[in-house]
Design an enzyme around this catalytic site. Structure first.
Site, PDB file in Angstrom:
ATOM      1  N   GLY A  51      24.596  54.672  84.987  1.00 48.54           N
ATOM      2  CA  GLY A  51      24.872  54.096  86.336  1.00 48.54           C
ATOM      3  C   GLY A  51      25.453  55.209  87.082  1.00 48.54           C
ATOM      4  O   GLY A  51      26.066  56.248  86.929  1.00 48.54           O
ATOM      5  N   CYS A  78      24.860  57.438  78.897  1.00 49.37           N
ATOM      6  CA  CYS A  78      25.354  58.251  79.825  1.00 49.37           C
ATOM      7  C   CYS A  78      26.664  57.374  80.562  1.00 49.37           C
ATOM      8  O   CYS A  78      27.764  57.245  79.720  1.00 49.37           O
ATOM      9  CB  CYS A  78      24.339  58.188  81.135  1.00 49.37           C
ATOM     10  SG  CYS A  78      24.823  59.618  82.181  1.00 49.37           S
ATOM     11  N   TYR A  79      26.704  56.782  81.430  1.00 54.20           N
ATOM     12  CA  TYR A  79      27.808  55.902  82.318  1.00 54.20           C
ATOM     13  C   TYR A  79      28.159  54.833  81.166  1.00 54.20           C
ATOM     14  O   TYR A  79      29.500  54.818  80.896  1.00 54.20           O
ATOM     15  CB  TYR A  79      27.405  55.181  83.475  1.00 54.20           C
ATOM     16  CG  TYR A  79      28.330  54.576  83.968  1.00 54.20           C
ATOM     17  CD1 TYR A  79      29.563  54.948  84.799  1.00 54.20           C
ATOM     18  CD2 TYR A  79      28.804  53.008  83.709  1.00 54.20           C
ATOM     19  CE1 TYR A  79      30.742  54.033  85.201  1.00 54.20           C
ATOM     20  CE2 TYR A  79      29.842  52.270  84.144  1.00 54.20           C
ATOM     21  CZ  TYR A  79      30.828  52.928  84.949  1.00 54.20           C
ATOM     22  OH  TYR A  79      31.578  52.071  85.444  1.00 54.20           O
ATOM     23  N   HIS A 165      19.667  60.669  78.605  1.00 57.85           N
ATOM     24  CA  HIS A 165      18.770  59.706  78.764  1.00 57.85           C
ATOM     25  C   HIS A 165      17.705  59.514  78.022  1.00 57.85           C
ATOM     26  O   HIS A 165      16.836  60.404  78.312  1.00 57.85           O
ATOM     27  CB  HIS A 165      18.465  59.543  80.373  1.00 57.85           C
ATOM     28  CG  HIS A 165      19.629  59.074  81.194  1.00 57.85           C
ATOM     29  ND1 HIS A 165      19.959  57.957  81.588  1.00 57.85           N
ATOM     30  CD2 HIS A 165      20.258  60.032  81.952  1.00 57.85           C
ATOM     31  CE1 HIS A 165      20.839  57.953  82.401  1.00 57.85           C
ATOM     32  NE2 HIS A 165      21.065  58.900  82.759  1.00 57.85           N
ATOM     33  N   GLU A 167      15.671  57.241  77.372  1.00 61.80           N
ATOM     34  CA  GLU A 167      14.603  56.142  78.006  1.00 61.80           C
ATOM     35  C   GLU A 167      13.625  57.091  78.879  1.00 61.80           C
ATOM     36  O   GLU A 167      12.513  56.391  79.150  1.00 61.80           O
ATOM     37  CB  GLU A 167      15.172  55.142  78.777  1.00 61.80           C
ATOM     38  CG  GLU A 167      16.000  55.358  80.062  1.00 61.80           C
ATOM     39  CD  GLU A 167      17.357  55.927  80.095  1.00 61.80           C
ATOM     40  OE1 GLU A 167      17.662  56.287  79.066  1.00 61.80           O
ATOM     41  OE2 GLU A 167      18.265  55.804  80.854  1.00 61.80           O
ATOM     42  N   GLY A 220      -3.446  33.105  94.807  1.00 63.81           N
ATOM     43  CA  GLY A 220      -4.609  33.733  94.106  1.00 63.81           C
ATOM     44  C   GLY A 220      -4.433  34.971  93.463  1.00 63.81           C
ATOM     45  O   GLY A 220      -5.227  35.519  93.052  1.00 63.81           O
ATOM     46  N   ASP A 223       0.186  36.886  89.500  1.00 61.03           N
ATOM     47  CA  ASP A 223       1.535  36.442  89.317  1.00 61.03           C
ATOM     48  C   ASP A 223       1.662  34.817  89.500  1.00 61.03           C
ATOM     49  O   ASP A 223       1.674  34.123  88.424  1.00 61.03           O
ATOM     50  CB  ASP A 223       2.673  36.776  90.088  1.00 61.03           C
ATOM     51  CG  ASP A 223       2.477  38.246  90.072  1.00 61.03           C
ATOM     52  OD1 ASP A 223       1.949  38.918  89.193  1.00 61.03           O
ATOM     53  OD2 ASP A 223       3.495  39.063  90.861  1.00 61.03           O
ATOM     54  N   LYS A 365       4.624  43.511  85.357  1.00 62.80           N
ATOM     55  CA  LYS A 365       3.507  43.368  85.838  1.00 62.80           C
ATOM     56  C   LYS A 365       2.327  43.357  84.712  1.00 62.80           C
ATOM     57  O   LYS A 365       1.449  42.577  84.792  1.00 62.80           O
ATOM     58  CB  LYS A 365       3.022  44.395  87.121  1.00 62.80           C
ATOM     59  CG  LYS A 365       1.877  44.050  87.825  1.00 62.80           C
ATOM     60  CD  LYS A 365       2.010  42.984  88.673  1.00 62.80           C
ATOM     61  CE  LYS A 365       1.113  42.601  89.585  1.00 62.80           C
ATOM     62  NZ  LYS A 365       1.350  41.756  90.915  1.00 62.80           N
TER      63      LYS A 365
END
Ligand code: XMP
Length: 509
Positions: A51, A78-79, A165, A167, A220, A223, A365
């Site tokens: 963060g 991290c944070y 990090h 990730e 349409g 999603d 997505k």
């Protein structure tokens, strides 16, 4: 299940992605979540995200300390690590040197987290504060030149901290470190698949909705189509979809949709032809924001009028995706449930006392596309590029008229036809034509022409936050241009948009 506590890092979605890539389900929660609630969710592990705050700042987000005592493994990043150190009585201080960018991490004691990881690895640092002294029971497992406390562990309690990090792509072995946390520390099984998600999601919808009625606004797009199909699988005829034809759709769009959804999948859809209601107030309007506002307002009115006709509806289904949810639960974000303005049904749930059903709220997505495929949605719908709510109105630059819409429709249809034929359609985030409000001189069959200019926009992107203009082959651009100029009356020049986002945006208006 893994619970991710969101301290506001820009990388949170990435943490979630990495966990999902290991086929483990995860959920992001705000730091306000109580230890009790976490216990009731019984996750196999907790990840505390990074963060932007300093732990000593007045409004720095803090989680309930008791989460470190639940006998559930915790990984602080991290944070997140600094929060853990601070909460357990260690000391975090502003580092003399801010560390940002690549650093070489030396692993001193691999344990289960660094199992199979090289002794020296590249890692990505982004922090101002550092841990100065450790709480009782912790030991240092890795360090960098600037940060002597680069990774820590409390072995009995299974509390882990990483100052870097894992990730991000810039930590090449970060994925393996996270996988070790999931499999070796938390003992998660890699069982989470789209198939299991689809079965669970349908069961949950059935449980929630029961034999009540549910409404869904169908655009349409991927999603809303996936949501429709999933809800339909769960509650069948109790689902009614509303599709508003605003007169701003692409060529043959409404008809195609009707075919795939109504005829093939047997979903009940009310098609509302409201073109006039949109086009009339748009007359003479050229300002992009005004155009958007008019379209948003009219959509609300039309949708609402139609929804009110469905008696006894109790639920409203929406295709809200995970990125929207993350934004809204972020430690620094707003309220807990935000309806995206372009979903356009803002005030409806309160007014009709509808309860929201959002089965995709934990998916990204590309996961929605996988889900669509899993539950049998047509390939064409699954791979559909995004299309904005205001439709072609924000691609006819300047005033929107029937005639200009029709020129753009023809232009766009040719462009999409060629993009599909070339195999580029799926590789692009979006590809579309824009009709410009200026004319240029040309010559056709020895005659002078004075006609419109069409711009072609094709971009690659992961999430539409940033986008790059697509480096389409020259031959393809040539074919598109030739066909448009030859086949569309009213266009005598085609240009290609070579701007990226930022500083441009994807749509022109
Ligand atoms: P911009 O133009 O902001 O667009 O770079 C980012 C993405 O969002 C889409 N877009 C919209 N989608 N309603 C929508 O549903 C809207 O009002 C809207 N405006 C832009 C755009 O097509 C791109 O994918």
């Amino acid at each position: 299940m893994i619970l991710i506590i969101d301290f506001g890092s820009q990388y949170n979605q990435l943490i979630a992605r990495r966990v999902r890539e290991c086929h483990v389900y995860c959920q992001i929660e705000s730091p306000d979540i109580s230890a009790e609630r976490i216990r009731s969710l019984s996750p196999e592990g907790i990840i505390l995200s990074g963060g932007p705050s300093s732990i000593y700042e007045e409004n720095a987000p803090k989680a309930d300390k008791a989460i470190l005592d639940l006998d559930i493994p915790v990984l602080g990043i991290c944070y997140g690590m600094q929060f853990m150190v601070d909460a357990l009585g260690g000391i975090v201080k502003g580092a003399g040197k801010r560390e940002y960018g690549f650093a070489e991490l030396t692993i001193k004691s691999p344990g289960d987290l660094f199992k199979g990881i090289d002794e020296k690895i590249e890692c990505w640092m982004s922090h101002g504060d550092s841990t100065e002294s450790l709480p009782k029971g912790f030991e240092i497992t890795a360090s960098t030149e600037n940060t002597s406390i680069g990774a820590i562990v409390h072995r009995q309690k299974k509390l882990y901290g990483l100052q870097f990090h894992p990730e991000v792509e810039h930590t090449p072995q970060g994925r393996d470190i996270l996988r070790n946390f999931l499999s070796d520390v938390c003992r998660c099984r890699s069982e989470w698949t789209m198939k299991s998600f689809a079965i669970d999601a349908a069961a949950r919808i059935r449980e929630t909705v029961g034999d009540k009625k549910i409404i869904l606004g169908l655009s349409g797009g991927v999603d809303s189509s996936v949501t429709a199909l999933l809800v339909h699988k769960a509650v069948g005829k109790n689902l009614t979809c509303i599709f508003v034809d605003n007169g701003l759709l692409r060529k043959d769009e409404a008809e195609k949709l009707e075919k795939t959804l109504t005829q093939r999948l047997d979903i009940s859809i009310r098609f509302v032809n409201a073109a006039e209601k949109f086009l009339t107030p748009l007359r003479g309007v050229t300002d992009p924001e005004k155009k958007r506002k008019i379209i948003g307002r009219v959509f609300m009115e039309v949708f609402e009028a139609e929804a009110l006709k469905i008696k006894d509806a109790e639920f409203l289904a929406q295709g809200t995706l995970y990125p929207d949810v993350i934004e809204s639960v972020s430690a620094f974000g707003g309220p807990t449930s935000v309806i995206k303005s372009h979903h356009n049904v803002g005030g409806l749930p309160e007014k009709m006392k509808l309860k929201l059903v959002e089965p995709l709220r934990y998916l990204f997505k590309d996961e929605v596309r996988m889900l669509g495929k899993e539950i049998g949605l047509d390939e064409e719908l699954v791979w559909r590029q995004p299309f904005p709510g205001p439709g072609l109105a924000i691609r006819v630059i300047g005033e929107v008229t029937e005639q200009r819409l029709s020129v753009l429709r023809e232009t766009d249809a040719i462009l999409l036809d060629e993009i599909r034929k070339s195999g580029y359609y799926r590789k692009l985030w979006q590809s579309f034509a824009v009709l410009l409000p200026i004319r240029s001189v040309g010559v056709m069959g020895d005659k002078r022409t004075y006609e419109n200019i069409a711009a072609i926009r094709a971009v690659t992107s992961k999430d539409a936050m940033t986008a790059d203009w697509a480096k389409l082959p020259q031959e393809l651009l040539g074919t598109i241009s030739n066909r448009i100029i030859n086949e569309v009356r009213g266009v005598n020049r085609v240009v290609y948009d070579i701007s990226s986002k930022p500083p441009s945006t994807i749509e022109w208006e």
